[in-house]
Design a protein around this motif. Structure first.
Motif, PDB file in Angstrom:
ATOM      1  N   GLU A  80      37.960 -76.749 -18.869  1.00 38.82           N
ATOM      2  CA  GLU A  80      37.462 -75.225 -19.451  1.00 38.82           C
ATOM      3  C   GLU A  80      36.108 -75.739 -18.788  1.00 38.82           C
ATOM      4  N   ALA A  99      38.533 -68.159 -14.110  1.00 34.46           N
ATOM      5  CA  ALA A  99      39.183 -68.680 -15.309  1.00 34.46           C
ATOM      6  C   ALA A  99      38.154 -69.499 -16.020  1.00 34.46           C
ATOM      7  N   ILE A 122      39.711 -62.223 -22.400  1.00 39.35           N
ATOM      8  CA  ILE A 122      39.060 -63.088 -22.134  1.00 39.35           C
ATOM      9  C   ILE A 122      38.635 -64.010 -23.054  1.00 39.35           C
TER      10      ILE A 122
END
Ligand SMILES: Cc1ncc(COP(=O)(O)O)c(C=O)c1O
Length: 390
Positions: A80, A99, A122
Motif C-alpha cells: 500500500e 491503486a 477508494i
C-alpha cells in the motif's frame, strides 16, 4: 553503473533491515508500520529501498508526491502506498489508476474522489490538524466529515491520521504531543463505526514510546491510549532525533564517500579556494575531494566541518566549491609517501575504519537538521547498495 568520478553514497541494506527489526521487535502488536520513503527515501533511493522493504514484509509505505508513488508502482512495489500530499482531480485519477491510498486533508479532496468514475470505493486515510497547522481538517469538523463519509458509495474510510509537530515531547503526559494524541483519540470515538485505526507517530514519537516501555506508564498516558500506527522516517535511516541516544540502537544506512585524486603542497602563507578564506600557517598538504555543494555538501560548512580521511578526522579548509572541497591532511600524511594515499577514500559522513562522522554533527554546523543533510545528497551522486543479502 557508470561512475567516472568515484563519489558515491553507499547504502547498507542490512542496516536498514536492522533498524526496521528494532521497531518490529519493540511493537509486535502494531499492525500499521508505514516507513516513509518520500523524497527519494530521504536520499537513499526510493525504488531500491521500496522493493527491499517489501521483501522484508513491509506492507505500507509513505510518499509525499503522487509522482513518487507512481515511480514505486511502476518499479514493481505492490505494498500500500500512502500519498500524503494533497491533490486535484487529475491527481485523484492518478491515485486511483495506480491503486494508491490518498491521505485526505481537505473538502476539495473529497469532492475530487467523489467525482471519480469508479465502481468500487477508494480507500482513504483522513488527516486531522491537531496543532501542526499545515494540512488537515480541524477536529471540530469531525462530525460533519463522519456524516459525509458514512455509507459513502465512492469513499471508504480506513484510518485517521495526525502529525506530531513536537514529537520530542511525546513521552511527557502533559506535552504538546500528548494534546495532539488525545485530540485524535477523541476523533476515533466519532469514527468508531468505520472500524478505523489511527496513526500518528514519527521517529521521535516512536522512540519516545520505546523509552516508556521500560517505565510502564498507565493506560491513560496518551501514547498508551491505543495501538498507534507508526510512520518512521529518520530512524529507519539510522538516526534517533531524541537527545537520549541510548533508547534504541540504530545503524546508519548511508555513508557518503569520495575518492581523492589530487593533492597540493602549499607553502606557509598560501591560501585555499575562492576568496582565500583559509591560509596555511605552516607548509601543508591539501587533498582535493571531488564533491561539492552541487552534490549536497553545504557551502556553509566551509572552514567548519571535518571529514574522515584514512580513518582520521581532518578539517575542511577554504570555501566549499560546486564540485570540490579541500581538506588539510598535513597531519595524516606527514612523514609518509603521498603515493600511499593515491585513490584514498574520504568519508563525508558515515563510518570509516571504525571511526564515525555523523550527519547530525554536520547538521549542527550547517544550522540545519539531519533530515536535510540526508535529503540534500544530490542526484548526481550514485547510490551503491551493499548488504541485505544483495
Ligand atoms: C506525515 C509524516 N509522517 C511521518 C514522517 C516521518 O518523520 P520522521 O522522519 O521524523 O520520522 C514525516 C516526515 O516529515 C511526515 O511528514
Amino acid at each position: 553503473m557508470e561512475m567516472y568520478r568515484r563519489t558515491y553514497a553507499e547504502i547498507n541494506l542490512s542496516h536498514l533491515a536492522y533498524n526496521i527489526r528494532a521497531i518490529q521487535k519493540a511493537f509486535p502488536q502494531v499492525g500499521f508500520l508505514c516507513p516513509m520513503v518520500k523524497a527519494n527515501a530521504y536520499g537513499h533511493g526510493d525504488v531500491r529501498l521500496g522493493l527491499y522493504l517489501e521483501g522484508l514484509g513491509i506492507r505500507h509505505m509513505g510518499v509525499c508526491l503522487i509522482e513518487e508513488g507512481i515511480l514505486l508502482r511502476k518499479s514493481g512495489v505492490n505494498a500500500e502506498i500512502l500519498v500524503f500530499r494533497g491533490f486535484d482531480f487529475d491527481g485523484a485519477q492518478k491515485i486511483a489508476e495506480y491503486a494508491m491510498t490518498p491521505v485526505v486533508s481537505s473538502w476539495d479532496h473529497i469532492d475530487h474522489l467523489e467525482a471519480l468514475e469508479s465502481n468500487s470505493p477508494i480507500g482513504i486515510h483522513l488527516k486531522f490538524d491537531t496543532g501542526m497547522n499545515r494540512l488537515g481538517f480541524r477536529p471540530e469538523e469531525g462530525q460533519k466529515l463522519f456524516d459525509r463519509l458514512w455509507q459513502n458509495k465512492k469513499i471508504r474510510l480506513k484510518a485517521l491520521v495526525t502529525h506530531l509537530f513536537n514529537g520530542e515531547d511525546a513521552a511527557d503526559e502533559n506535552g504538546k504531543s500528548a494534546g495532539q494524541l488525545k485530540a485524535l483519540n477523541q476523533l476515533a470515538h466519532i469514527f468508531k463505526p468505520f472500524n478505523i485505526f489511527c496513526h500518528a507517530l514519527n521517529s521521535s514519537g516512536i522512540i519516545s514510546a520505546m523509552s516508556l516501555q521500560k517505565a510502564k506508564p498507565g493506560p491513560q498516558h496518551p501514547l498508551m491510549l491505543q495501538n498507534w500506527g507508526l510512520r518512521p522516517g529518520l530512524m529507519i535511516y539510522g538516526y534517533n532525533p531524541l537527545a537520549d541516544k541510548s533508547i534504541v540502537d540504530l545503524k546508519p544506512v548511508m555513508t557518503l564517500k569520495a575518492q581523492v585524486n589530487t593533492y597540493r603542497r602549499l607553502k606557509a602563507g598560501e591560501t585555499v579556494s575562492y576568496g582565500g578564506t583559509w591560509k596555511a600557517n605552516r607548509d601543508s598538504v591539501i587533498a582535493v575531494v571531488p564533491i561539492g555543494y552541487a552534490d549536497g555538501y553545504h557551502r556553509i560548512l566551509s572552514n567548519k566541518s571535518h571529514v574522515l580521511f584514512a580513518g582520521k578526522r581532518v578539517p575542511v579548509v577554504g570555501n566549499v566549491c560546486m564540485d570540490y572541497l579541500m581538506l588539510d591532511v598535513t597531519d595524516v600524511v606527514q612523514n609518509k609517501d603521498l603515493k600511499e594515499f593515491k585513490d584514498q577514500e574520504a568519508v563525508l559522513f558515515g563510518q570509516d575504519h571504525g571511526a564515525t562522522l555523523s550527519p547530525e554533527e554536520l547538521a549542527t554546523q550547517a544550522q540545519s537538521i539531519t533530515w536535510e543533510m540526508l535529503t540534500s545528497v544530490g542526484e548526481r551522486v550514485p547510490r551503491v547498495y551493499v548488504g541485505g543479502g544483495q
